[in-house]
Write a protein that holds these residues in place. Sequence first.
Motif, PDB file in Angstrom:
ATOM      1  N   ALA A  90      32.481  47.522  43.461  1.00 33.60           N
ATOM      2  CA  ALA A  90      32.783  46.269  44.149  1.00 33.60           C
ATOM      3  C   ALA A  90      34.087  46.421  44.930  1.00 33.60           C
ATOM      4  O   ALA A  90      34.881  47.332  44.670  1.00 33.60           O
ATOM      5  N   TRP A  91      34.291  45.537  45.877  1.00 34.09           N
ATOM      6  CA  TRP A  91      35.563  45.456  46.593  1.00 34.09           C
ATOM      7  C   TRP A  91      36.427  44.389  45.933  1.00 34.09           C
ATOM      8  O   TRP A  91      35.917  43.370  45.465  1.00 34.09           O
ATOM      9  N   ALA A 133      39.626  30.059  38.438  1.00 33.35           N
ATOM     10  CA  ALA A 133      38.691  31.076  38.932  1.00 33.35           C
ATOM     11  C   ALA A 133      37.293  30.483  38.994  1.00 33.35           C
ATOM     12  O   ALA A 133      36.891  29.719  38.113  1.00 33.35           O
ATOM     13  N   TYR A 134      36.581  30.828  40.055  1.00 37.80           N
ATOM     14  CA  TYR A 134      35.187  30.440  40.226  1.00 37.80           C
ATOM     15  C   TYR A 134      34.539  31.415  41.185  1.00 37.80           C
ATOM     16  O   TYR A 134      35.225  32.189  41.858  1.00 37.80           O
ATOM     17  N   SER A 135      33.220  31.411  41.240  1.00 40.44           N
ATOM     18  CA  SER A 135      32.523  32.320  42.145  1.00 40.44           C
ATOM     19  C   SER A 135      32.360  31.668  43.509  1.00 40.44           C
ATOM     20  O   SER A 135      32.097  30.472  43.610  1.00 40.44           O
ATOM     21  N   TRP A 136      32.523  32.472  44.525  1.00 37.00           N
ATOM     22  CA  TRP A 136      32.401  32.042  45.905  1.00 37.00           C
ATOM     23  C   TRP A 136      30.960  32.285  46.356  1.00 37.00           C
ATOM     24  O   TRP A 136      30.687  33.007  47.306  1.00 37.00           O
ATOM     25  N   SER A 137      30.010  31.725  45.616  1.00 34.09           N
ATOM     26  CA  SER A 137      28.596  31.935  45.899  1.00 34.09           C
ATOM     27  C   SER A 137      27.798  30.741  45.401  1.00 34.09           C
ATOM     28  O   SER A 137      28.333  29.838  44.784  1.00 34.09           O
ATOM     29  N   PRO A 149      24.776  37.019  44.727  1.00 34.76           N
ATOM     30  CA  PRO A 149      25.627  37.794  43.809  1.00 34.76           C
ATOM     31  C   PRO A 149      26.954  37.074  43.547  1.00 34.76           C
ATOM     32  O   PRO A 149      27.419  36.298  44.375  1.00 34.76           O
ATOM     33  N   GLU A 150      27.516  37.345  42.390  1.00 31.61           N
ATOM     34  CA  GLU A 150      28.819  36.767  42.048  1.00 31.61           C
ATOM     35  C   GLU A 150      29.876  37.307  43.017  1.00 31.61           C
ATOM     36  O   GLU A 150      29.905  38.492  43.336  1.00 31.61           O
ATOM     37  N   ARG A 151      30.741  36.405  43.458  1.00 32.51           N
ATOM     38  CA  ARG A 151      31.881  36.739  44.319  1.00 32.51           C
ATOM     39  C   ARG A 151      33.097  36.004  43.761  1.00 32.51           C
ATOM     40  O   ARG A 151      33.541  35.005  44.324  1.00 32.51           O
ATOM     41  N   LEU A 203      34.003  41.177  45.843  1.00 36.15           N
ATOM     42  CA  LEU A 203      32.710  41.137  46.522  1.00 36.15           C
ATOM     43  C   LEU A 203      31.894  42.361  46.138  1.00 36.15           C
ATOM     44  O   LEU A 203      32.458  43.428  45.879  1.00 36.15           O
ATOM     45  N   PRO A 204      30.576  42.237  46.167  1.00 37.93           N
ATOM     46  CA  PRO A 204      29.741  43.428  45.984  1.00 37.93           C
ATOM     47  C   PRO A 204      30.099  44.477  47.044  1.00 37.93           C
ATOM     48  O   PRO A 204      30.498  44.144  48.157  1.00 37.93           O
TER      49      PRO A 204
END
Length: 166
Positions: free
Chosen positions: A17-18, A85-89, A94-96, A117-118
């Motif tokens: 991941a990045w 924290a939370y996912s940007w998706s 996919p989880e971000r 990010l993936p």
Amino acid sequence: MNDDAVVSGRIQHLDGAWEGRLERWMGHDRETVWRMLTEPQQFVQWLAPGSIELRKGGRVHIDFGDSGVVIGSTVLAFDPQRLLAYSWSSGDEPERPLCWELTTAGEGTTLTLTVRLPAQEDIAKACAGFEAHLDMLAAALEGVSTRFPFERYLAARHAYQELLPK
């Protein structure tokens, strides 16, 4: 403009991941910055309309109407005035994960934003977008209303692309 002045972060490749890590000093106390990150009437000024249930497992809904992007996720971590924290998706995407961390720094607050990010996604684009939104956050903290700074975004995207391994 020097690329070092354009971006506040760094990018690394971790575990397929990045990860982008952006850091900004804000000349306001942690409580004030926290409200800008968590209260709908505050974060609409610099991010987008939405809501966040302030508890682990709480619902996150952020609607970027102009772009068609709608975030629908849950709070992954929560420590009032320190960590969100939370996912940007949304949905099956996919989880971000995004992690906002606040620490007191002198007469202000250091805000650290970590974005994951993936590996197949464009981390330079994501970090550049958040650079622009952090500029909008800094302006909102000063009571100044701004539009998304597209030129700033383009300059930051180029700078982050230069940070990527060749």
